[in-house]
Design a protein around this motif. Sequence first.
Motif, short mmCIF file in Angstrom:
data_model
loop_
_atom_site.label_atom_id
_atom_site.label_comp_id
_atom_site.label_asym_id
_atom_site.label_seq_id
_atom_site.Cartn_x
_atom_site.Cartn_y
_atom_site.Cartn_z
N LEU A 52 0.84 -1.18 0.03
CA LEU A 52 -0.01 -0.12 -0.05
C LEU A 52 0.80 1.27 -0.20
N SER A 53 1.99 1.42 0.79
CA SER A 53 2.73 2.47 0.89
C SER A 53 3.47 2.66 -0.65
N ILE A 55 2.21 1.62 -3.43
CA ILE A 55 1.41 2.13 -4.38
C ILE A 55 1.25 3.81 -4.18
N ALA A 56 0.94 4.26 -2.97
CA ALA A 56 0.66 5.41 -2.69
C ALA A 56 1.95 6.03 -3.00
N GLY A 59 1.81 6.40 -6.76
CA GLY A 59 0.63 7.40 -7.08
C GLY A 59 1.17 8.94 -7.14
N ALA A 315 -4.81 11.27 -5.45
CA ALA A 315 -3.88 10.11 -5.59
C ALA A 315 -3.28 10.08 -3.92
N ASN A 318 -4.34 7.39 -1.25
CA ASN A 318 -3.53 6.24 -0.81
C ASN A 318 -2.79 6.33 0.22
N ALA A 322 -2.92 4.13 3.55
CA ALA A 322 -1.82 3.16 3.91
C ALA A 322 -1.43 3.55 5.51
#
Length: 432
Positions: A52-53, A55-56, A59, A315, A318, A322
């Motif tokens: 998740l981190s 992806i953030a 993004g 964005a 995210n 996270a």
Amino acid sequence: MLIVLVVQMSFGLIIFLGKAIGVLFTFSPKRIRKTYKGLAERFIKQNFIQTLSNIAMIGVGFGTAALVIVLSLFNGMEQTLTGMFNRHNPELKIIPAEGKSFPYTWSLRNEIENVEGVKAITEVIEDKVLILYNNKQKVVTMKGVSENFALQTQIDTTVVLGTNKLFSNDTRYVLVGSGVYQELGLRLRDSMYPLQFWYPKRKGKASLDPGKAFNKKIIQAGGVFVAEPQFDQATVIVSLQFANSLLKYGNLRTGLEIKTTDDHTAQSVKSKLQKILGDDFIIKTRPEQQAQVLRALKIEKFFTYGTFALILGIASFNVFFALAMLSIEKSHDMSILKSMGATNKMIGKIFLFEGGLVALSGAIFGLLSGYIFCFSQEKFKWISTGANNGILDAYPVETRWIDFLIICLTVTTITVFASIIPAKNAMKNAGR
């Protein structure tokens, strides 16, 4: 930080896939299901928050890169338009504050010539006229200029067909814009069908015959210039004598164009001229002559920046999720930190720092990606406009450090705001 996270995640994924493939060769479906399930649970448990981190961070990086590219594109368009306008705009332009013409006397000429920094003065008579050629007609802006007009601008270097001279062997010629040339289907130096210039008579008795209500002159087209699309579509350049013989202006002029010396700036010369000429005249520098177009471009750039900043804000959700998941997963670790003497405020700072770290990593990734993209476009011009007109073959880009600073501040501000609520929730969970 970004490279370490990517390598770590890739390495974990390779080990996971390797073990899964190794299990497949045992040919035991039950063992495959059991082992695969265990590996998947372990992988998800250990890497879900990290994923998740990542992806953030990615993004935020893509949003940052998009901002860099878009702002650089607007900078390139501004630079291109300025270059186009500078081809036909003089360094300084003097026009009357009221009306469209003014008497140009010797005393006025001497006052301007005596100003320090003035190199050359070009007299201008400009008005709308009707031109006819081979059963075709068009209303254009006729610009009559004195012989030294080539000193003022780069218009003579933009001639793509014919000659850039208004006189040749005692024959007068007109320079026409590419748009006028194409619309009328002109042929250069066509003595059989010369261009006819019509202009309403300023004085005289009214007549029932429309032909007697106009001054008429003929002249051959000598060259075609390509300076700036709007200018090319409706402008022709003639000598001052020809314009005066058609328009009957006498000693009246619609404007004066000033060329400055190399050791003086246009702004400094403008200030000196304004003191001498007073409020009867308006003096414009090159940026002021194209102020409306540049202002419209800057407004469009601002709204585009706001739109992409909003996308970047979306964005950043995210980052919010996270950190929220991280605060739940690390509740036990936060209790340990509390028992060791950590305060709620310290734990909140840890989560804010984590959000800032994600923002910094994403911003660095986005800035580098955006810069590399813009540099390659500027160097190799691999994204074409499809126009192939010699003026704007590829999308122009220009990177500016001030844009990078604004983007960094924008990314940091948005990400920090997205980290505040998870940090407060972490402080509450730690206090339980």
